[in-house]
Design an enzyme around this catalytic site. Sequence first.
Site, PDB file in Angstrom:
ATOM      1  N   GLY A   1      45.295  43.796  34.099  1.00 27.16           N
ATOM      2  CA  GLY A   1      45.110  42.995  35.307  1.00 27.16           C
ATOM      3  C   GLY A   1      43.723  42.413  35.444  1.00 27.16           C
ATOM      4  O   GLY A   1      43.191  42.310  36.555  1.00 27.16           O
ATOM      5  N   ALA A   2      43.145  41.995  34.324  1.00 27.54           N
ATOM      6  CA  ALA A   2      41.735  41.580  34.332  1.00 27.54           C
ATOM      7  C   ALA A   2      41.547  40.090  34.552  1.00 27.54           C
ATOM      8  O   ALA A   2      40.454  39.571  34.309  1.00 27.54           O
ATOM      9  CB  ALA A   2      41.071  42.005  33.024  1.00 27.54           C
ATOM     10  N   ASN A   3      42.558  39.382  35.006  1.00 24.99           N
ATOM     11  CA  ASN A   3      42.400  37.947  35.240  1.00 24.99           C
ATOM     12  C   ASN A   3      41.893  37.633  36.646  1.00 24.99           C
ATOM     13  O   ASN A   3      41.595  36.483  36.970  1.00 24.99           O
ATOM     14  CB  ASN A   3      43.712  37.202  34.993  1.00 24.99           C
ATOM     15  CG  ASN A   3      44.825  37.672  35.902  1.00 24.99           C
ATOM     16  OD1 ASN A   3      45.454  38.682  35.594  1.00 24.99           O
ATOM     17  ND2 ASN A   3      45.076  36.990  37.008  1.00 24.99           N
TER      18      ASN A   3
ATOM     19  N   GLY B   1      40.058  39.596  40.575  1.00 20.25           N
ATOM     20  CA  GLY B   1      39.606  40.749  41.321  1.00 20.25           C
ATOM     21  C   GLY B   1      38.626  41.640  40.592  1.00 20.25           C
ATOM     22  O   GLY B   1      37.810  41.200  39.784  1.00 20.25           O
ATOM     23  N   ILE B   2      38.702  42.950  40.886  1.00 22.41           N
ATOM     24  CA  ILE B   2      37.746  43.888  40.313  1.00 22.41           C
ATOM     25  C   ILE B   2      37.937  44.037  38.805  1.00 22.41           C
ATOM     26  O   ILE B   2      36.980  44.345  38.088  1.00 22.41           O
ATOM     27  CB  ILE B   2      37.799  45.257  41.008  1.00 22.41           C
ATOM     28  CG1 ILE B   2      39.155  45.937  40.808  1.00 22.41           C
ATOM     29  CG2 ILE B   2      37.470  45.121  42.489  1.00 22.41           C
ATOM     30  CD1 ILE B   2      39.179  47.378  41.300  1.00 22.41           C
ATOM     31  N   GLY B   3      39.150  43.797  38.301  1.00 21.20           N
ATOM     32  CA  GLY B   3      39.363  43.845  36.859  1.00 21.20           C
ATOM     33  C   GLY B   3      38.598  42.747  36.150  1.00 21.20           C
ATOM     34  O   GLY B   3      37.977  42.973  35.106  1.00 21.20           O
TER      35      GLY B   3
ATOM     36  N   SER C   1      43.038  54.476  44.924  1.00 23.76           N
ATOM     37  CA  SER C   1      42.677  53.876  46.208  1.00 23.76           C
ATOM     38  C   SER C   1      42.481  54.980  47.233  1.00 23.76           C
ATOM     39  O   SER C   1      43.083  56.062  47.138  1.00 23.76           O
ATOM     40  CB  SER C   1      43.786  52.939  46.677  1.00 23.76           C
ATOM     41  OG  SER C   1      43.659  52.623  48.050  1.00 23.76           O
TER      42      SER C   1
ATOM     43  N   TYR D   1      53.038  52.214  48.546  1.00 20.42           N
ATOM     44  CA  TYR D   1      51.733  51.987  47.918  1.00 20.42           C
ATOM     45  C   TYR D   1      50.946  53.291  47.847  1.00 20.42           C
ATOM     46  O   TYR D   1      50.383  53.635  46.796  1.00 20.42           O
ATOM     47  CB  TYR D   1      50.962  50.940  48.713  1.00 20.42           C
ATOM     48  CG  TYR D   1      49.533  50.754  48.261  1.00 20.42           C
ATOM     49  CD1 TYR D   1      49.234  50.087  47.072  1.00 20.42           C
ATOM     50  CD2 TYR D   1      48.469  51.254  49.023  1.00 20.42           C
ATOM     51  CE1 TYR D   1      47.919  49.920  46.654  1.00 20.42           C
ATOM     52  CE2 TYR D   1      47.158  51.086  48.603  1.00 20.42           C
ATOM     53  CZ  TYR D   1      46.883  50.426  47.421  1.00 20.42           C
ATOM     54  OH  TYR D   1      45.583  50.275  47.011  1.00 20.42           O
TER      55      TYR D   1
END
Length: 302
Positions: free
Chosen positions: A21-23, A25-27, A138, A164
């Site tokens: 998920g590095a595309n 946000g924090i990634g 989280s 979640y």
Amino acid sequence: MTTFTPGQIPAMNNRTVVITGANSGIGRAAARALAAKGARVVLAVRDPAKGQAAAATMAGEVLVRRLDLADLASVRTFAEQFSDPIDVLINNAGLMVPPLGRTADGFELQLGTNHLGHFALTNLLLPQIRGRVVTVSSNGHRAGTIDFDDLNWERKPYRAFRAYAQSKLANLLFTAELQRRLTEAASPVRALAAHPGLAATNLIGHLDGEPLRRRLVHTVAVNFLAQSEEDGALPTLYAAVADLPGGSYAGPGGLLQGRGAPKLVGRSKAAQDAATARRLWLVSEDLTSVRFPLPATPARSR
């Protein structure tokens, strides 16, 4: 309190880091910081076009590979096609409070993506991992419980935030049991977890189906309390490179762990339940048909 900054990341030359998920946000922020230090960074993303757009903003060697954590066939394909040694695997991708959905394998979407997809990916890649596994949880885990009777929300009315919270609690239980198994196998690999606090990323934008009160609280929090994605990535980076023991949990050191420099933080009592962690592991093995690949080290005779 630590004052860890990206400037304290050591040289990462000749090291490979895989970030899910590095595309965005924090990634994306973590990937950019590690690539700037010389790491070979692999963006494992569902949408390669978005991954390429993110990679174009980063210096250094950055590769893009397709990975859909909501589809175990995609997870297996990624693992089969990636044969290089991995120094750090960062299980970062996640969903937060979307409407009820199912993965390609029929799992509740948040549990399937946030936990089961990463569970399968980690175990499939583990023989290649030589450094550490960092899984992003989280503070929402504190509201979570593991409902083994209806893990995938097939009978009870769906509650997006509870689902979640369950998935984020699962991330911490997974980390604890992974570390226990790594220790038992005498592996040098360490399992750690991190949480970003309240970061202003697109992850926290999926609240359309939530009650008005929760949406108002969300709006206030994002507008007045949230930190940037770069600051939100600091606990992940801290867990990925600092000299920390296996099983550590990093998060912001400020008020209510919402923001601030990263440090080791506490977790809920439920996240420390070793019996639940072991049971969840076995259930996850059954659901994904993926098992821990390292043998236990025989006990020495006295």
